[in-house]
Design a protein around this motif. Structure first.
Motif, PDB file in Angstrom:
ATOM      1  N   ARG A 126       0.845  -1.200   0.000  1.00  0.00           N
ATOM      2  CA  ARG A 126       0.000   0.000   0.000  1.00  0.00           C
ATOM      3  C   ARG A 126       0.879   1.248   0.000  1.00  0.00           C
ATOM      4  O   ARG A 126       2.009   1.215   0.489  1.00  0.00           O
ATOM      5  N   ILE A 127       0.319   2.324  -0.553  1.00  0.00           N
ATOM      6  CA  ILE A 127       1.159   3.520  -0.737  1.00  0.00           C
ATOM      7  C   ILE A 127       0.312   4.774  -0.912  1.00  0.00           C
ATOM      8  O   ILE A 127      -0.804   4.727  -1.445  1.00  0.00           O
ATOM      9  N   ILE A 128       0.863   5.872  -0.428  1.00  0.00           N
ATOM     10  CA  ILE A 128       0.467   7.206  -0.903  1.00  0.00           C
ATOM     11  C   ILE A 128       1.745   7.814  -1.469  1.00  0.00           C
ATOM     12  O   ILE A 128       2.768   7.855  -0.781  1.00  0.00           O
ATOM     13  N   ALA A 129       1.705   8.228  -2.709  1.00  0.00           N
ATOM     14  CA  ALA A 129       2.822   8.948  -3.341  1.00  0.00           C
ATOM     15  C   ALA A 129       2.290  10.332  -3.675  1.00  0.00           C
ATOM     16  O   ALA A 129       1.368  10.464  -4.478  1.00  0.00           O
ATOM     17  N   ALA A 130       2.840  11.335  -3.014  1.00  0.00           N
ATOM     18  CA  ALA A 130       2.264  12.681  -3.142  1.00  0.00           C
ATOM     19  C   ALA A 130       3.340  13.728  -3.373  1.00  0.00           C
ATOM     20  O   ALA A 130       4.528  13.481  -3.167  1.00  0.00           O
ATOM     21  N   ASN A 131       2.886  14.913  -3.770  1.00  0.00           N
ATOM     22  CA  ASN A 131       3.822  16.021  -4.008  1.00  0.00           C
ATOM     23  C   ASN A 131       4.390  16.570  -2.701  1.00  0.00           C
ATOM     24  O   ASN A 131       5.419  17.230  -2.701  1.00  0.00           O
ATOM     25  N   SER A 132       3.693  16.300  -1.569  1.00  0.00           N
ATOM     26  CA  SER A 132       4.140  16.864  -0.289  1.00  0.00           C
ATOM     27  C   SER A 132       3.617  16.027   0.868  1.00  0.00           C
ATOM     28  O   SER A 132       2.624  15.302   0.737  1.00  0.00           O
ATOM     29  N   LYS A 133       4.281  16.167   2.003  1.00  0.00           N
ATOM     30  CA  LYS A 133       3.854  15.482   3.237  1.00  0.00           C
ATOM     31  C   LYS A 133       2.465  15.990   3.647  1.00  0.00           C
ATOM     32  O   LYS A 133       1.620  15.225   4.100  1.00  0.00           O
ATOM     33  N   THR A 134       2.232  17.275   3.449  1.00  0.00           N
ATOM     34  CA  THR A 134       0.942  17.881   3.809  1.00  0.00           C
ATOM     35  C   THR A 134      -0.212  17.181   3.101  1.00  0.00           C
ATOM     36  O   THR A 134      -1.200  16.787   3.728  1.00  0.00           O
ATOM     37  N   LEU A 135      -0.097  17.029   1.796  1.00  0.00           N
ATOM     38  CA  LEU A 135      -1.174  16.412   1.010  1.00  0.00           C
ATOM     39  C   LEU A 135      -1.287  14.918   1.331  1.00  0.00           C
ATOM     40  O   LEU A 135      -2.398  14.394   1.472  1.00  0.00           O
ATOM     41  N   ALA A 136      -0.155  14.233   1.483  1.00  0.00           N
ATOM     42  CA  ALA A 136      -0.165  12.801   1.800  1.00  0.00           C
ATOM     43  C   ALA A 136      -0.888  12.545   3.122  1.00  0.00           C
ATOM     44  O   ALA A 136      -1.733  11.645   3.228  1.00  0.00           O
ATOM     45  N   GLU A 137      -0.564  13.347   4.130  1.00  0.00           N
ATOM     46  CA  GLU A 137      -1.196  13.174   5.445  1.00  0.00           C
ATOM     47  C   GLU A 137      -2.695  13.462   5.396  1.00  0.00           C
ATOM     48  O   GLU A 137      -3.492  12.803   6.065  1.00  0.00           O
ATOM     49  N   ARG A 138      -3.061  14.435   4.578  1.00  0.00           N
ATOM     50  CA  ARG A 138      -4.496  14.785   4.437  1.00  0.00           C
ATOM     51  C   ARG A 138      -5.269  13.631   3.801  1.00  0.00           C
ATOM     52  O   ARG A 138      -6.391  13.317   4.228  1.00  0.00           O
ATOM     53  N   ILE A 139      -4.679  12.990   2.800  1.00  0.00           N
ATOM     54  CA  ILE A 139      -5.322  11.837   2.144  1.00  0.00           C
ATOM     55  C   ILE A 139      -5.407  10.663   3.125  1.00  0.00           C
ATOM     56  O   ILE A 139      -6.435   9.985   3.218  1.00  0.00           O
ATOM     57  N   ALA A 140      -4.331  10.453   3.880  1.00  0.00           N
ATOM     58  CA  ALA A 140      -4.303   9.349   4.853  1.00  0.00           C
ATOM     59  C   ALA A 140      -5.440   9.481   5.876  1.00  0.00           C
ATOM     60  O   ALA A 140      -5.993   8.473   6.332  1.00  0.00           O
ATOM     61  N   ARG A 141      -5.799  10.713   6.208  1.00  0.00           N
ATOM     62  CA  ARG A 141      -6.878  10.930   7.185  1.00  0.00           C
ATOM     63  C   ARG A 141      -8.243  10.514   6.632  1.00  0.00           C
ATOM     64  O   ARG A 141      -9.155  10.208   7.386  1.00  0.00           O
ATOM     65  N   GLU A 142      -8.383  10.517   5.319  1.00  0.00           N
ATOM     66  CA  GLU A 142      -9.685  10.226   4.698  1.00  0.00           C
ATOM     67  C   GLU A 142      -9.912   8.750   4.404  1.00  0.00           C
ATOM     68  O   GLU A 142     -11.050   8.293   4.354  1.00  0.00           O
ATOM     69  N   ILE A 143      -8.844   7.999   4.140  1.00  0.00           N
ATOM     70  CA  ILE A 143      -9.066   6.658   3.599  1.00  0.00           C
ATOM     71  C   ILE A 143      -9.014   5.549   4.641  1.00  0.00           C
ATOM     72  O   ILE A 143      -8.219   5.576   5.561  1.00  0.00           O
ATOM     73  N   GLN A 144      -9.900   4.587   4.433  1.00  0.00           N
ATOM     74  CA  GLN A 144      -9.951   3.391   5.271  1.00  0.00           C
ATOM     75  C   GLN A 144      -8.997   2.354   4.659  1.00  0.00           C
ATOM     76  O   GLN A 144      -8.927   2.209   3.438  1.00  0.00           O
ATOM     77  N   VAL A 145      -8.291   1.640   5.512  1.00  0.00           N
ATOM     78  CA  VAL A 145      -7.310   0.654   5.034  1.00  0.00           C
ATOM     79  C   VAL A 145      -8.010  -0.637   4.617  1.00  0.00           C
ATOM     80  O   VAL A 145      -8.880  -1.140   5.321  1.00  0.00           O
ATOM     81  N   VAL A 146      -7.625  -1.161   3.459  1.00  0.00           N
ATOM     82  CA  VAL A 146      -8.058  -2.496   3.030  1.00  0.00           C
ATOM     83  C   VAL A 146      -6.966  -3.469   3.457  1.00  0.00           C
ATOM     84  O   VAL A 146      -5.809  -3.294   3.092  1.00  0.00           O
ATOM     85  N   PRO A 147      -7.289  -4.481   4.258  1.00  0.00           N
ATOM     86  CA  PRO A 147      -6.236  -5.396   4.732  1.00  0.00           C
ATOM     87  C   PRO A 147      -5.812  -6.388   3.637  1.00  0.00           C
ATOM     88  O   PRO A 147      -6.629  -7.146   3.145  1.00  0.00           O
ATOM     89  N   PHE A 148      -4.541  -6.331   3.267  1.00  0.00           N
ATOM     90  CA  PHE A 148      -3.970  -7.303   2.329  1.00  0.00           C
ATOM     91  C   PHE A 148      -2.749  -7.935   2.988  1.00  0.00           C
ATOM     92  O   PHE A 148      -2.029  -7.277   3.739  1.00  0.00           O
ATOM     93  N   GLN A 149      -2.500  -9.203   2.662  1.00  0.00           N
ATOM     94  CA  GLN A 149      -1.301  -9.867   3.170  1.00  0.00           C
ATOM     95  C   GLN A 149      -0.054  -9.217   2.580  1.00  0.00           C
ATOM     96  O   GLN A 149      -0.025  -8.896   1.397  1.00  0.00           O
ATOM     97  N   ARG A 150       0.974  -9.018   3.418  1.00  0.00           N
ATOM     98  CA  ARG A 150       2.209  -8.398   2.968  1.00  0.00           C
ATOM     99  C   ARG A 150       2.899  -9.253   1.889  1.00  0.00           C
ATOM    100  O   ARG A 150       2.699 -10.456   1.820  1.00  0.00           O
ATOM    101  N   ASP A 151       3.752  -8.607   1.094  1.00  0.00           N
ATOM    102  CA  ASP A 151       4.513  -9.347   0.079  1.00  0.00           C
ATOM    103  C   ASP A 151       5.493 -10.340   0.686  1.00  0.00           C
ATOM    104  O   ASP A 151       5.789 -11.367   0.090  1.00  0.00           O
ATOM    105  N   ASP A 152       6.014 -10.011   1.884  1.00  0.00           N
ATOM    106  CA  ASP A 152       7.043 -10.885   2.474  1.00  0.00           C
ATOM    107  C   ASP A 152       6.474 -11.872   3.495  1.00  0.00           C
ATOM    108  O   ASP A 152       7.195 -12.464   4.274  1.00  0.00           O
ATOM    109  N   GLU A 153       5.155 -12.047   3.475  1.00  0.00           N
ATOM    110  CA  GLU A 153       4.518 -13.064   4.313  1.00  0.00           C
ATOM    111  C   GLU A 153       4.115 -14.257   3.461  1.00  0.00           C
ATOM    112  O   GLU A 153       3.706 -14.097   2.318  1.00  0.00           O
ATOM    113  N   ASP A 154       4.235 -15.444   4.024  1.00  0.00           N
ATOM    114  CA  ASP A 154       3.801 -16.656   3.289  1.00  0.00           C
ATOM    115  C   ASP A 154       2.289 -16.746   3.252  1.00  0.00           C
ATOM    116  O   ASP A 154       1.628 -16.407   4.186  1.00  0.00           O
TER     117      ASP A 154
END
Length: 277
Positions: free
Chosen positions: A249-277
């Motif tokens: 999962r990722i937010i790639a943004a032009n600034s920390k300000t915008l990234a943090e603002r988006i993070a406040r709005e979105i609910q996390v979808v749980p996915f298994q990590r790439d490095d987990e079996d």
């Protein structure tokens, strides 16, 4: 001191161009399409052919280096990031686009040392756009220096994302709910061209202000991640915590300000990590 990884990066650009030739030739012909984890998670013989070509070329030139490739993992290889120099490859990012001949298809090559991104190469094959980023050296598209946008007001921003390949009702519900919450902030709009790597490069170019997605993999992010940061942008986890390449999962943004603002709005979808079996 000479840059120890510049030769690897130059080689990655050469390999990405060769892979792009294969994509452009293959897209003209009939395709054999197979399904992976869901009816919307596709793979073609071309994905597998390109990965084999890239893997054999890299192993011949750099036999001591490690390798994580989308199709190798699909075939049962482990996806574990170590400190050794590691090539992280998506032979065709945008396979569904490729199958439908939708004109955004990328070859993505990321390179990490000590688990940190050193360089990334994303070749948008059908547009003939070569995006590159090298730690401390900037990001470029076809030789032109890239710079993220300066828009930090979320209500004036254009975001990019994707729906992902999961079709389980609960996952789809959260993804649509996140879109609704962002649109009602309100923001200017949401776009997506069907490949994580190119979406992230659009942020690096400054035409989109931020990208977020959950359910993608390290090979979708490793090439473009450093292109975003070298263009002046930031990478962040969707929780607002530091970015983790294996977290899917990722937010790639032009600034920390915008990234943090988006993070406040979105609910996390749980996915298994790439490095987990």
């Amino acid at each position: 001191m000479a840059d120890p990884w510049q030769e690897c990066m130059d080689y990655a650009v050469t390999l990405a161009r060769q892979a792009g030739e294969v994509v452009r030739e293959a897209i003209k012909n009939e395709m054999n399409v197979m399904v992976k984890s869901s009816p919307a998670d596709l793979v073609t013989a071309t994905d597998q052919k390109i990965e084999k070509m890239l893997l054999s070329s890299i192993k011949e030139k750099y036999p001591s280096h490690s390798f994580i490739g989308e199709e190798s993992v699909a075939a049962g290889e482990k996806s574990v990031l170590t400190d050794s120099p590691t090539w992280i490859i998506d032979p065709i990012d945008g396979t569904t686009n490729f199958v439908h001949r939708f004109p955004f298809v990328a070859v993505s090559i990321g390179f990490t040392v000590n688990k940190k991104m050193e360089f990334g190469v994303v070749y948008s094959c059908l547009e003939d756009k070569m995006y590159t980023g090298r730690k401390g050296k900037g990001a470029f598209c076809n030789g032109q220096k890239l710079q993220v946008s300066k828009q930090e007001d979320i209500t004036k921003s254009l975001l990019v994302t994707e729906f992902g390949s999961s079709r389980t009702p609960e996952t789809v519900r959260i993804i649509l709910s996140n879109l609704e919450r962002l649109l009602c902030v309100p923001i200017h709009g949401i776009r997506g061209v069907g490949t994580a790597a190119i979406n992230m490069c659009l942020v690096a170019t400054g035409v989109a202000d931020a990208y977020y997605e959950m359910g993608i993999h390290c090979w979708d992010m490793a090439g473009a991640g450093i292109i975003v940061t070298e263009a002046g942008g930031v990478l962040m986890d969707v929780t607002g915590e530091p970015f983790d390449l294996m977290s899917r999962r990722i937010i790639a943004a032009n600034s920390k300000t915008l990234a943090e603002r988006i993070a406040r709005e979105i609910q996390v979808v749980p996915f298994q990590r790439d490095d987990e079996d």
